[in-house]
Scaffold this motif. Structure first.
Motif, short mmCIF file in Angstrom:
data_model
loop_
_atom_site.label_atom_id
_atom_site.label_comp_id
_atom_site.label_asym_id
_atom_site.label_seq_id
_atom_site.Cartn_x
_atom_site.Cartn_y
_atom_site.Cartn_z
N TYR A 264 0.83 -1.21 0.00
CA TYR A 264 0.00 0.00 0.00
C TYR A 264 0.86 1.25 0.00
O TYR A 264 2.07 1.21 0.27
CB TYR A 264 -0.91 -0.01 1.23
CG TYR A 264 -1.94 -1.11 1.19
CD1 TYR A 264 -3.12 -0.95 0.48
CD2 TYR A 264 -1.72 -2.32 1.85
CE1 TYR A 264 -4.07 -1.96 0.44
CE2 TYR A 264 -2.66 -3.34 1.81
CZ TYR A 264 -3.84 -3.15 1.10
OH TYR A 264 -4.77 -4.16 1.05
N ARG B 128 -6.86 6.41 2.03
CA ARG B 128 -7.96 5.45 1.92
C ARG B 128 -8.51 5.37 0.51
O ARG B 128 -8.84 4.27 0.02
CB ARG B 128 -9.06 5.82 2.91
CG ARG B 128 -8.69 5.50 4.35
CD ARG B 128 -9.72 6.00 5.34
NE ARG B 128 -9.48 5.44 6.67
CZ ARG B 128 -9.92 5.99 7.79
NH1 ARG B 128 -10.64 7.12 7.74
NH2 ARG B 128 -9.68 5.42 8.96
N GLU B 129 -8.59 6.51 -0.18
CA GLU B 129 -9.10 6.51 -1.55
C GLU B 129 -8.14 5.77 -2.48
O GLU B 129 -8.57 5.00 -3.34
CB GLU B 129 -9.29 7.95 -2.03
CG GLU B 129 -10.49 8.65 -1.41
CD GLU B 129 -10.61 10.10 -1.83
OE1 GLU B 129 -9.62 10.64 -2.39
OE2 GLU B 129 -11.68 10.69 -1.60
N ASP C 70 -6.04 3.42 -1.61
CA ASP C 70 -6.14 1.99 -1.28
C ASP C 70 -7.28 1.35 -2.05
O ASP C 70 -7.12 0.26 -2.62
CB ASP C 70 -6.40 1.81 0.22
CG ASP C 70 -5.17 2.06 1.08
OD1 ASP C 70 -4.07 2.25 0.52
OD2 ASP C 70 -5.32 2.06 2.32
N TYR C 71 -8.43 2.02 -2.06
CA TYR C 71 -9.62 1.46 -2.71
C TYR C 71 -9.40 1.36 -4.22
O TYR C 71 -9.65 0.30 -4.83
CB TYR C 71 -10.85 2.30 -2.42
CG TYR C 71 -12.12 1.70 -3.01
CD1 TYR C 71 -12.83 0.72 -2.31
CD2 TYR C 71 -12.57 2.08 -4.28
CE1 TYR C 71 -13.96 0.14 -2.88
CE2 TYR C 71 -13.69 1.51 -4.84
CZ TYR C 71 -14.39 0.54 -4.13
OH TYR C 71 -15.50 -0.05 -4.69
N SER D 127 -6.76 -1.25 -5.19
CA SER D 127 -7.15 -2.64 -4.93
C SER D 127 -8.32 -3.10 -5.79
O SER D 127 -8.54 -4.31 -5.93
CB SER D 127 -7.54 -2.81 -3.45
OG SER D 127 -6.46 -2.48 -2.61
N HIS D 128 -9.07 -2.15 -6.37
CA HIS D 128 -10.27 -2.52 -7.11
C HIS D 128 -10.18 -2.26 -8.61
O HIS D 128 -11.15 -2.52 -9.33
CB HIS D 128 -11.49 -1.79 -6.54
CG HIS D 128 -11.91 -2.27 -5.19
ND1 HIS D 128 -11.26 -1.89 -4.03
CD2 HIS D 128 -12.90 -3.12 -4.80
CE1 HIS D 128 -11.84 -2.46 -2.99
NE2 HIS D 128 -12.81 -3.21 -3.42
#
Length: 230
Positions: free
Chosen positions: A11, A182-183, A185-186, A189-190
């Motif tokens: 990350y 956090r954004e 990470d999302y 990961s997606h």
């Protein structure tokens, strides 16, 4: 002793580049910061006005990829290589919060990844490298002899990034940095293409409660054991 390929994924703000750089120096290997490459493309897009209101003009960026030349140039006074974009040193420019807020959007573009992955594979074809990023162990070098996956809590990573930005003189809030972490990470990961994930044969390394020296010693000792076994 035979040289190997070392892939370090994980990350954002887990200290991948810092550890990778120290490890490369200790081993006499080449360090390649793939995140800097995606940041440089993002910086290019921002400078050319291809990102506006949080949206990337994907078609225009893709058609401009042939104009982008990336190169790592050693800086002996700093003991590291710096990112050059079309002949200009952009090492400091690509580390800003503005670039951080948009880099994940650029990194999901298939054509961008195709161009940079090809460059990365060319850079590492002779082995003896430490490369860090999001998809090094899964896509760029799936046969790397050593794979690490670094992680830490979002709060820990945001705090590290926040202090780094303040040291650079940027005016940011911790809340904004945590939101960005956090954004990213999302999105990382997606995304459909080369999502951030731990390779099946990677060693997970949570450094939430470790200082840099402890992290480095653990990784270095483990790496030496792997190299000796090859």
């Amino acid at each position: 002793m035979r040289k190997i390929t070392i892939a370090i994924d994980g990350y954002s703000s887990t200290g991948k580049s810092t550890i990778a750089k120290r490890l490369a120096n200790a081993l006499g290997y080449v360090f390649i910061d793939t995140g800097a490459m995606y940041r440089a493309v993002t910086y290019f897009a921002l400078e050319k006005g291809l990102i506006a209101n949080g949206k990337v003009d994907v078609d225009s960026l893709v058609s401009s990829l042939s104009q982008i030349q990336l190169k790592f140039v050693p800086n002996p006074s700093l003991g590291k290589s710096e990112m050059f974009l079309n002949g200009d040193n952009v090492e400091r420019d690509i580390r800003t919060m503005n670039v951080s807020e948009h880099v994940s959007q650029v990194a999901i573009i298939g054509e961008v990844r195709e161009k940079l992955v090809a460059l990365q594979q060319q850079m590492g074809k002779e082995k003896g490298i430490v490369m860090d990023g999001r998809d090094i162990g899964t896509v760029v070098f799936p046969n790397a002899e050593l794979k690490l996956f670094m992680t830490a809590s979002p709060e820990t990573r945001a705090n590290r990034r926040y202090k780094e930005l303040l040291d650079r003189g940027e005016e940011v809030t911790f809340e904004a940095v945590l939101k960005n972490v956090r954004e990213r990470d999302y999105i990382d990961s997606h995304r459909e293409i080369s999502p951030l994930k731990k390779a099946e044969d990677a060693i997970e390394f949570d450094n939430s409660d470790m200082g840099l020296d402890e992290q480095f010693e653990r990784v270095h000792n483990y790496t030496l054991r792997i190299i000796a076994s090859k």
